[in-house]
Motif scaffolding. Structure first.
Motif, PDB file in Angstrom:
ATOM      1  N   PHE A  45      -6.896  -6.332  -0.137  1.00 41.18           N
ATOM      2  CA  PHE A  45      -6.491  -6.311   1.175  1.00 41.18           C
ATOM      3  C   PHE A  45      -5.557  -5.205   1.666  1.00 41.18           C
ATOM      4  CE2 PHE A  45      -7.963 -10.738  -0.022  1.00 41.18           C
ATOM      5  CZ  PHE A  45      -7.852 -11.379   1.551  1.00 41.18           C
ATOM      6  N   TYR A  46      -5.821  -4.787   3.024  1.00 40.13           N
ATOM      7  CA  TYR A  46      -4.499  -3.234   3.164  1.00 40.13           C
ATOM      8  C   TYR A  46      -3.736  -4.099   4.079  1.00 40.13           C
ATOM      9  CZ  TYR A  46      -8.724  -1.370   2.408  1.00 40.13           C
ATOM     10  OH  TYR A  46     -10.181  -0.968   1.279  1.00 40.13           O
ATOM     11  N   LEU A  47      -2.168  -3.569   3.099  1.00 42.07           N
ATOM     12  CA  LEU A  47      -0.856  -4.099   3.937  1.00 42.07           C
ATOM     13  C   LEU A  47      -0.158  -3.314   4.252  1.00 42.07           C
ATOM     14  CD1 LEU A  47       0.131  -6.051   0.642  1.00 42.07           C
ATOM     15  CD2 LEU A  47      -1.068  -6.868   1.926  1.00 42.07           C
ATOM     16  N   SER A  48       0.809  -3.438   4.448  1.00 40.44           N
ATOM     17  CA  SER A  48       1.640  -2.793   5.775  1.00 40.44           C
ATOM     18  C   SER A  48       2.666  -2.351   4.321  1.00 40.44           C
ATOM     19  CB  SER A  48       3.148  -3.645   6.596  1.00 40.44           C
ATOM     20  OG  SER A  48       3.836  -4.795   5.547  1.00 40.44           O
ATOM     21  N   GLU A  49       2.837  -1.195   5.068  1.00 43.08           N
ATOM     22  CA  GLU A  49       4.221  -0.088   3.939  1.00 43.08           C
ATOM     23  C   GLU A  49       5.044  -1.327   3.410  1.00 43.08           C
ATOM     24  OE1 GLU A  49       6.616   4.033   2.758  1.00 43.08           O
ATOM     25  OE2 GLU A  49       5.786   3.543   4.559  1.00 43.08           O
ATOM     26  N   GLY A  50       5.950  -2.228   3.475  1.00 41.53           N
ATOM     27  CA  GLY A  50       6.909  -2.929   3.758  1.00 41.53           C
ATOM     28  C   GLY A  50       6.297  -3.981   2.834  1.00 41.53           C
ATOM     29  N   ASP A  51       5.383  -4.192   2.694  1.00 39.39           N
ATOM     30  CA  ASP A  51       4.686  -5.791   2.444  1.00 39.39           C
ATOM     31  C   ASP A  51       3.997  -5.074   0.698  1.00 39.39           C
ATOM     32  OD1 ASP A  51       4.989  -7.531   4.281  1.00 39.39           O
ATOM     33  OD2 ASP A  51       3.020  -7.245   5.335  1.00 39.39           O
ATOM     34  N   TRP A  52       3.156  -4.319   1.066  1.00 43.91           N
ATOM     35  CA  TRP A  52       3.135  -3.583  -0.537  1.00 43.91           C
ATOM     36  C   TRP A  52       4.040  -3.098  -1.241  1.00 43.91           C
ATOM     37  CZ3 TRP A  52       3.562   0.765  -3.023  1.00 43.91           C
ATOM     38  CH2 TRP A  52       2.302   0.926  -4.257  1.00 43.91           C
ATOM     39  N   MET A  53       5.451  -2.533  -1.384  1.00 41.40           N
ATOM     40  CA  MET A  53       6.380  -2.455  -1.726  1.00 41.40           C
ATOM     41  C   MET A  53       6.960  -3.529  -2.573  1.00 41.40           C
ATOM     42  SD  MET A  53       7.142   0.642  -2.128  1.00 41.40           S
ATOM     43  CE  MET A  53       8.957   0.695  -2.526  1.00 41.40           C
ATOM     44  N   ASN A  54       6.752  -5.102  -2.167  1.00 36.11           N
ATOM     45  CA  ASN A  54       7.141  -6.384  -2.295  1.00 36.11           C
ATOM     46  C   ASN A  54       5.619  -7.137  -3.623  1.00 36.11           C
ATOM     47  OD1 ASN A  54       9.734  -5.942  -1.677  1.00 36.11           O
ATOM     48  ND2 ASN A  54       8.869  -6.832  -0.021  1.00 36.11           N
ATOM     49  N   ALA A  55       4.747  -6.036  -3.746  1.00 36.62           N
ATOM     50  CA  ALA A  55       3.446  -7.251  -3.992  1.00 36.62           C
ATOM     51  C   ALA A  55       2.663  -6.427  -5.555  1.00 36.62           C
ATOM     52  CB  ALA A  55       2.040  -7.067  -3.467  1.00 36.62           C
ATOM     53  N   HIS A  56       3.385  -6.520  -6.212  1.00 36.75           N
ATOM     54  CA  HIS A  56       2.895  -6.070  -7.753  1.00 36.75           C
ATOM     55  C   HIS A  56       1.893  -6.871  -8.639  1.00 36.75           C
ATOM     56  CE1 HIS A  56       7.059  -4.413  -6.806  1.00 36.75           C
ATOM     57  NE2 HIS A  56       7.446  -5.799  -6.772  1.00 36.75           N
ATOM     58  N   PRO A  57       0.936  -5.562  -9.316  1.00 30.04           N
ATOM     59  CA  PRO A  57      -0.292  -6.983 -10.394  1.00 30.04           C
ATOM     60  C   PRO A  57       0.939  -7.649 -11.354  1.00 30.04           C
ATOM     61  CG  PRO A  57       0.209  -4.194 -10.093  1.00 30.04           C
ATOM     62  CD  PRO A  57       0.857  -4.540  -9.592  1.00 30.04           C
ATOM     63  N   GLY A  58      -0.077  -8.843 -10.665  1.00 28.12           N
ATOM     64  CA  GLY A  58       0.511  -9.283 -11.737  1.00 28.12           C
ATOM     65  C   GLY A  58       1.064 -10.713 -11.386  1.00 28.12           C
ATOM     66  N   ASP A  59       1.138 -10.811  -9.770  1.00 26.48           N
ATOM     67  CA  ASP A  59       2.220 -10.999  -8.864  1.00 26.48           C
ATOM     68  C   ASP A  59       1.711 -12.736  -8.777  1.00 26.48           C
ATOM     69  OD1 ASP A  59       4.757 -10.435  -9.889  1.00 26.48           O
ATOM     70  OD2 ASP A  59       4.812  -9.601  -7.108  1.00 26.48           O
ATOM     71  N   ASN A  60       2.006 -13.700  -7.874  1.00 26.68           N
ATOM     72  CA  ASN A  60       0.779 -15.064  -6.816  1.00 26.68           C
ATOM     73  C   ASN A  60       1.308 -14.084  -5.364  1.00 26.68           C
ATOM     74  OD1 ASN A  60      -0.640 -16.245  -8.813  1.00 26.68           O
ATOM     75  ND2 ASN A  60       1.364 -17.535  -8.915  1.00 26.68           N
ATOM     76  N   TYR A  61       0.635 -13.823  -4.915  1.00 19.27           N
ATOM     77  CA  TYR A  61       0.636 -13.317  -3.716  1.00 19.27           C
ATOM     78  C   TYR A  61      -0.344 -14.195  -2.409  1.00 19.27           C
ATOM     79  CZ  TYR A  61       1.874 -10.065   0.262  1.00 19.27           C
ATOM     80  OH  TYR A  61       2.381  -9.240   0.920  1.00 19.27           O
ATOM     81  N   CYS A  62      -0.026 -14.718  -1.109  1.00 19.46           N
ATOM     82  CA  CYS A  62      -0.607 -15.288  -1.031  1.00 19.46           C
ATOM     83  C   CYS A  62      -1.445 -14.163   0.794  1.00 19.46           C
ATOM     84  CB  CYS A  62      -0.133 -16.513  -0.109  1.00 19.46           C
ATOM     85  SG  CYS A  62      -0.137 -17.440  -1.529  1.00 19.46           S
ATOM     86  N   ILE A  63      -2.663 -14.874   1.329  1.00 18.57           N
ATOM     87  CA  ILE A  63      -2.630 -13.714   2.383  1.00 18.57           C
ATOM     88  C   ILE A  63      -3.247 -15.110   3.483  1.00 18.57           C
ATOM     89  CG2 ILE A  63      -4.288 -11.962   3.464  1.00 18.57           C
ATOM     90  CD1 ILE A  63      -2.562 -11.212   1.312  1.00 18.57           C
ATOM     91  N   THR A  64      -1.766 -15.068   4.446  1.00 20.15           N
ATOM     92  CA  THR A  64      -2.028 -16.211   5.707  1.00 20.15           C
ATOM     93  C   THR A  64      -2.875 -15.326   6.926  1.00 20.15           C
ATOM     94  OG1 THR A  64      -0.217 -14.886   6.629  1.00 20.15           O
ATOM     95  CG2 THR A  64      -0.297 -16.360   5.438  1.00 20.15           C
ATOM     96  N   ASN A  65      -3.846 -14.522   7.091  1.00 18.60           N
ATOM     97  CA  ASN A  65      -4.325 -14.363   8.454  1.00 18.60           C
ATOM     98  C   ASN A  65      -5.973 -13.690   8.130  1.00 18.60           C
ATOM     99  OD1 ASN A  65      -4.358 -11.876   7.098  1.00 18.60           O
ATOM    100  ND2 ASN A  65      -3.947 -10.858   8.746  1.00 18.60           N
ATOM    101  N   THR A  66      -6.414 -14.558   6.850  1.00 22.11           N
ATOM    102  CA  THR A  66      -7.340 -14.563   6.700  1.00 22.11           C
ATOM    103  C   THR A  66      -8.337 -16.229   6.089  1.00 22.11           C
ATOM    104  OG1 THR A  66      -9.299 -13.847   4.963  1.00 22.11           O
ATOM    105  CG2 THR A  66      -7.440 -14.327   4.210  1.00 22.11           C
ATOM    106  N   THR A  67      -9.320 -16.430   6.262  1.00 20.06           N
ATOM    107  CA  THR A  67      -9.835 -17.493   5.270  1.00 20.06           C
ATOM    108  C   THR A  67     -10.108 -16.791   3.834  1.00 20.06           C
ATOM    109  OG1 THR A  67     -12.137 -16.778   5.356  1.00 20.06           O
ATOM    110  CG2 THR A  67     -11.393 -18.108   7.421  1.00 20.06           C
TER     111      THR A  67
END
Length: 87
Positions: free
Chosen positions: A63-85
């Motif tokens: 997934f390609y994130l905005s710079e701000g979202d990417w800064m808060n997304a770290h390997p090992g973290d749980n992360y949800c993507i809301t705009n996809t199936t």
């Protein structure tokens, strides 16, 4: 006073049915939402992307994130993507 005991029984049964339906709908919406989540496997600073392993299917997807979202997304973290199936 002329009360019909069957009316009270019908009302109580209807309340139970409504509660069961509400819980079932809530459970389905939570289940559906959770299939858009997973654990971040890796990230890439060049294009602000993350690879996420889906919690339901175990499939990986980039997934390609905005710079701000990417800064808060770290390997090992749980992360949800809301705009996809789910993937």
């Amino acid at each position: 006073m002329n009360t019909n005991p069957f009316n009270n029984l019908k009302i109580n049964n209807m309340k139970k049915v409504i509660m069961i339906m509400a819980v079932a709908l809530l459970a389905m919406s939570c289940e559906k939402e959770s299939c858009n989540c997973g654990v971040i496997q890796s990230d890439n600073v060049q294009d602000y992307s993350v690879v996420i392993r889906n919690s339901c299917s175990q499939n990986n997807k980039t997934f390609y994130l905005s710079e701000g979202d990417w800064m808060n997304a770290h390997p090992g973290d749980n992360y949800c993507i809301t705009n996809t199936t789910s993937w």
